[in-house]
Design a protein around this motif. Structure first.
Motif, PDB file in Angstrom:
ATOM      1  N   PRO A   9      47.078  53.024  59.994  1.00  0.00           N
ATOM      2  CA  PRO A   9      46.166  54.152  59.764  1.00  0.00           C
ATOM      3  C   PRO A   9      46.801  55.497  60.101  1.00  0.00           C
ATOM      4  CG  PRO A   9      45.053  52.387  60.951  1.00  0.00           C
ATOM      5  CD  PRO A   9      46.514  52.040  60.931  1.00  0.00           C
ATOM      6  N   ALA A  64      46.222  60.140  52.853  1.00  0.00           N
ATOM      7  CA  ALA A  64      46.026  59.086  53.863  1.00  0.00           C
ATOM      8  C   ALA A  64      46.466  57.774  53.206  1.00  0.00           C
ATOM      9  CB  ALA A  64      44.575  59.032  54.327  1.00  0.00           C
ATOM     10  N   LYS A  65      45.592  56.768  53.205  1.00  0.00           N
ATOM     11  CA  LYS A  65      45.809  55.476  52.564  1.00  0.00           C
ATOM     12  C   LYS A  65      47.256  54.996  52.666  1.00  0.00           C
ATOM     13  CE  LYS A  65      41.771  55.133  49.528  1.00  0.00           C
ATOM     14  NZ  LYS A  65      41.157  53.971  50.172  1.00  0.00           N
ATOM     15  N   SER A 111      42.654  59.168  58.742  1.00  0.00           N
ATOM     16  CA  SER A 111      42.053  58.616  57.531  1.00  0.00           C
ATOM     17  C   SER A 111      41.828  59.707  56.503  1.00  0.00           C
ATOM     18  CB  SER A 111      40.709  57.960  57.859  1.00  0.00           C
ATOM     19  OG  SER A 111      39.751  58.943  58.231  1.00  0.00           O
TER      20      SER A 111
END
Length: 389
Positions: free
Chosen positions: A250, A242-243, A95
């Motif tokens: 994830p 991330a994202k 994350s």
């Protein structure tokens, strides 16, 4: 469900059943145009066929083996991120918050090796957002997030975003890192100024501090480049992402120069699920879509079109809309005071889903492969919402 899920989110009264492209369908059969995209996660849209294909193929081979072993997807994704970012080493986690935690640890270890016990200071910025874990929260420059969880990690100092003099006042040889978002997302889609970014790079070089760019929301093509720092022509020592990296799966990553990563050794850090082959395979697919299948080009084409449409609305409703700002497909509309909440509620009624941000701002975060007709439909629904509030 409210009896068993912790009350940590203000949720829409919608239970999602399925999705396709920029659309989601709830359990009642209602279809919504989703311009939240999982808060900039679903860069290829919902149920992207490329991601589904990758998930099926990789899951049939191996999903998880731990970082005691190498896997082809992890190696391939690390190579792609290093090549396209201009940085040298990659660490995988799950994350954005974890990525920022990792970046802070790299910076503190760098400072420790350079001047044991003294080079520990970290400069962050007011109104920034880097996550809610204890380290990331410590550099999140919004007191309403921090206050209930103090004491946080020490030697963190807040400067003013886009005010280089405020950084100079805090900067000395005891600073190990400066962390910033190139576009402050949570506080209202505020892009950094060119001279400000260049000035931070220069100060970090002068004081042997690491420049950390938080690319969690503005990265992975959202700004029109793979990473927002590339739009400024400035190279950080560390970048976090991330994202959208996993297309909905994830995964987070930290990219660092050899200079920054040289002291990070076995035992310093770890992540059980970080870099697992399933998530990395999806990351490889996302990277190929961005660079080989025209998604980055689409961001730049659709950005100009979307900004033009939203600025037409601003000109049409000057008593309700203050301004439109952002980069690429990370766009914020700042409403006049008191109009944000009713505009978002009205948009939901018109089956358009949008995300809020600070300072009366509404975020538009469509998939990176969004089409003109989908932008037109979103603008049509948003105008209907604005007209009736």
């Amino acid at each position: 469900m409210e009896n068993h899920v912790m009350n940590t989110y203000n949720r829409f009264d919608i239970t999602v059943e399925s999705g396709h492209g920029p659309w989601i369908v709830d359990t009642e059969g209602n279809e919504y145009l989703d311009f939240i995209s999982g808060i900039a996660v679903n860069g290829l849209g919902h149920a992207a066929p490329q991601i589904i294909k990758t998930l099926n193929e990789q899951a049939s081979k191996v999903i998880h083996v731990s970082n005691l072993f190498w896997t082809r997807p992890q190696i391939e994704l690390a190579e792609l991120l290093a090549e396209k970012s201009g940085l040298d080493k990659v660490f995988f986690d799950n994350s954005g918050t974890e990525s920022n935690e990792t970046a802070l640890k790299i910076a503190r270890k760098y400072g420790y090796e350079k001047n044991k016990g003294k080079k520990t200071k970290i400069i962050c910025f007011k109104n920034s957002f880097h996550g809610r874990s204890m380290g990331a929260l410590s550099v999140t420059g919004q007191e309403h997030y921090r206050e209930p969880f103090r004491p946080l990690i020490g030697d963190v100092y807040d400067a003013e975003f886009n005010n280089l003099d405020s950084v100079k006042e805090l900067m000395d040889d005891d600073v190990c890192a400066v962390i910033l978002e190139l576009i402050q997302g949570e506080s209202g889609i505020l892009p950094a100024e060119q001279e400000f970014v260049e000035g931070i790079r220069k100060l970090c070089d002068e004081h042997d501090a690491l420049m950390i760019c938080d690319e969690v929301q503005c990265g992975m093509g959202r700004s029109g480049k793979l990473f927002a720092y590339q739009t400024y022509g400035v190279m950080p020592d560390i970048a976090t992402t991330a994202k959208a990296l996993g297309g909905g799966v994830p995964i987070g990553a930290v990219m660092a120069s050899d200079k920054a990563a040289q002291y990070f050794v076995p035992g310093d850090h770890g992540c059980t699920f970080g870099g697992n082959p399933l998530a990395c395979a999806c990351g490889v697919t996302v990277m190929h879509e961005l660079f080989d299948n025209g998604v980055l080009d689409n961001v730049n084409e659709m950005s100009g079109y979307f900004f033009a449409k939203l600025n037409e609305l601003k000109d049409k409703y000057p008593e309700k809309i203050n301004l439109v700002r952002g980069k690429g497909l990370l766009i914020g509309i700042q409403m006049k005071e008191g109009f944000k909440a009713p505009a978002m509620a009205a948009a939901e009624k018109h089956k358009l889903l949008l995300a809020g941000a600070g300072n009366e701002v509404i975020r538009f975060l469509p998939p990176l492969n969004v089409k003109k007709e989908e932008i037109d439909e979103a603008v049509k629904r948003f105008e209907a919402a604005v007209a009736e509030i």
